[in-house]
Design a protein around this motif. Structure first.
Motif, PDB file in Angstrom:
ATOM      1  N   ARG A  22       7.778 -11.594   2.929  1.00  0.00           N
ATOM      2  CA  ARG A  22       8.605 -10.812   1.988  1.00  0.00           C
ATOM      3  C   ARG A  22       7.851  -9.617   1.445  1.00  0.00           C
ATOM      4  NH1 ARG A  22      13.105 -11.831   0.721  1.00  0.00           N
ATOM      5  NH2 ARG A  22      14.238 -12.670  -0.954  1.00  0.00           N
ATOM      6  N   ARG A  23       6.583  -9.765   1.177  1.00  0.00           N
ATOM      7  CA  ARG A  23       5.848  -8.665   0.548  1.00  0.00           C
ATOM      8  C   ARG A  23       5.600  -7.510   1.510  1.00  0.00           C
ATOM      9  NH1 ARG A  23       0.797 -12.613   0.129  1.00  0.00           N
ATOM     10  NH2 ARG A  23       1.193 -13.300   2.186  1.00  0.00           N
ATOM     11  N   SER A  24       5.710  -7.731   2.803  1.00  0.00           N
ATOM     12  CA  SER A  24       5.460  -6.654   3.746  1.00  0.00           C
ATOM     13  C   SER A  24       6.708  -5.778   3.955  1.00  0.00           C
ATOM     14  CB  SER A  24       4.977  -7.206   5.087  1.00  0.00           C
ATOM     15  OG  SER A  24       6.028  -7.926   5.697  1.00  0.00           O
ATOM     16  N   ARG A  25       7.832  -6.225   3.442  1.00  0.00           N
ATOM     17  CA  ARG A  25       9.055  -5.427   3.570  1.00  0.00           C
ATOM     18  C   ARG A  25       9.064  -4.338   2.492  1.00  0.00           C
ATOM     19  NH1 ARG A  25      13.245 -10.363   3.927  1.00  0.00           N
ATOM     20  NH2 ARG A  25      12.447 -11.276   5.829  1.00  0.00           N
ATOM     21  N   PRO A  26       9.622  -3.190   2.804  1.00  0.00           N
ATOM     22  CA  PRO A  26       9.704  -2.130   1.783  1.00  0.00           C
ATOM     23  C   PRO A  26      10.699  -2.530   0.675  1.00  0.00           C
ATOM     24  CG  PRO A  26      10.786  -1.417   3.795  1.00  0.00           C
ATOM     25  CD  PRO A  26      10.130  -2.747   4.079  1.00  0.00           C
ATOM     26  N   ALA A  27      10.397  -2.124  -0.530  1.00  0.00           N
ATOM     27  CA  ALA A  27      11.254  -2.432  -1.683  1.00  0.00           C
ATOM     28  C   ALA A  27      12.544  -1.643  -1.601  1.00  0.00           C
ATOM     29  CB  ALA A  27      10.518  -2.099  -2.979  1.00  0.00           C
ATOM     30  N   PRO A  28      13.658  -2.248  -1.986  1.00  0.00           N
ATOM     31  CA  PRO A  28      14.937  -1.509  -1.983  1.00  0.00           C
ATOM     32  C   PRO A  28      14.915  -0.408  -3.027  1.00  0.00           C
ATOM     33  CG  PRO A  28      15.235  -3.674  -2.940  1.00  0.00           C
ATOM     34  CD  PRO A  28      13.819  -3.623  -2.444  1.00  0.00           C
ATOM     35  N   ARG A  29      15.624   0.655  -2.762  1.00  0.00           N
ATOM     36  CA  ARG A  29      15.652   1.798  -3.698  1.00  0.00           C
ATOM     37  C   ARG A  29      16.777   1.689  -4.664  1.00  0.00           C
ATOM     38  NH1 ARG A  29      13.964   6.921  -0.069  1.00  0.00           N
ATOM     39  NH2 ARG A  29      12.247   5.921   0.917  1.00  0.00           N
TER      40      ARG A  29
END
Length: 182
Positions: free
Chosen positions: A175-182
């Motif tokens: 989960r932490r390697s995914r980019p954060a939603p804007r």
């Protein structure tokens, strides 16, 4: 000059305009409205202008309308050219396809459209394109299937022994390697 054809007497102009409003076929609507002009007392030339056609076409519409009613003015599918094969020839083709080729006699190990077209030419003297033969076979209930080649001495147990049983190489990202939603 010939006499104009009379329209059916069981309809009138208002009936045809009402039918035109309810029609889903644009060509039928145009034809009904053109015939409504004639019922209203207009000339065939006025009806032809309304329908966007010549007077001969309006005459054809009148003949179809008189014979079949409003349903006769619906756009029909063109019949196309007749089939080159008759029922006896189709039955022979079905037998040949179901029996399959004999490599010694036919020179092939599986039927292709090209081979079947050559067979039809040799047997009946009828030249068929591959597309036409494909349509004929589809109409006879056949579909293009190609079996995976299989060696005659193939061992089913050996196949199971060589199947891959390892886990897939890919894994879901953390989960932490995914980019954060804007």
């Amino acid at each position: 000059m010939g006499q104009a054809l009379a329209l059916r007497e069981d309809f009138d102009g208002s009936d045809l305009r009402r039918l035109a409003r309810g029609s889903r076929d644009a060509d039928q609507t145009r034809r009904l409205l053109a015939l409504a002009v004639i019922y209203a007392g207009g000339s065939r030339a006025e009806a032809a202008r309304t329908g966007g056609v010549g007077r001969q076409i309006v005459r054809d519409w009148v003949m179809r309308f008189n014979a079949e009613g409003p349903e006769g003015l619906i756009t029909r599918k063109a019949p196309g050219s007749p089939s080159k094969l008759n029922d006896v020839q189709r039955a022979a083709l079905v037998q040949v396809v179901e029996r399959g080729p004999n490599p010694k006699v036919d020179g092939v190990v599986r039927w292709r459209l090209l081979d079947l077209a050559a067979w039809v030419w040799d047997r009946f003297g009828i030249s068929l394109s591959e597309a036409t033969l494909s349509r004929e076979l589809k109409a006879l209930g056949f579909s293009k299937l190609s079996a995976r080649p299989r060696h005659y001495a193939q061992d089913a147990d050996a196949i199971d022994a060589f199947k891959k049983t390892s886990r897939p190489a890919w894994r879901m990202s953390a989960r932490r390697s995914r980019p954060a939603p804007r």
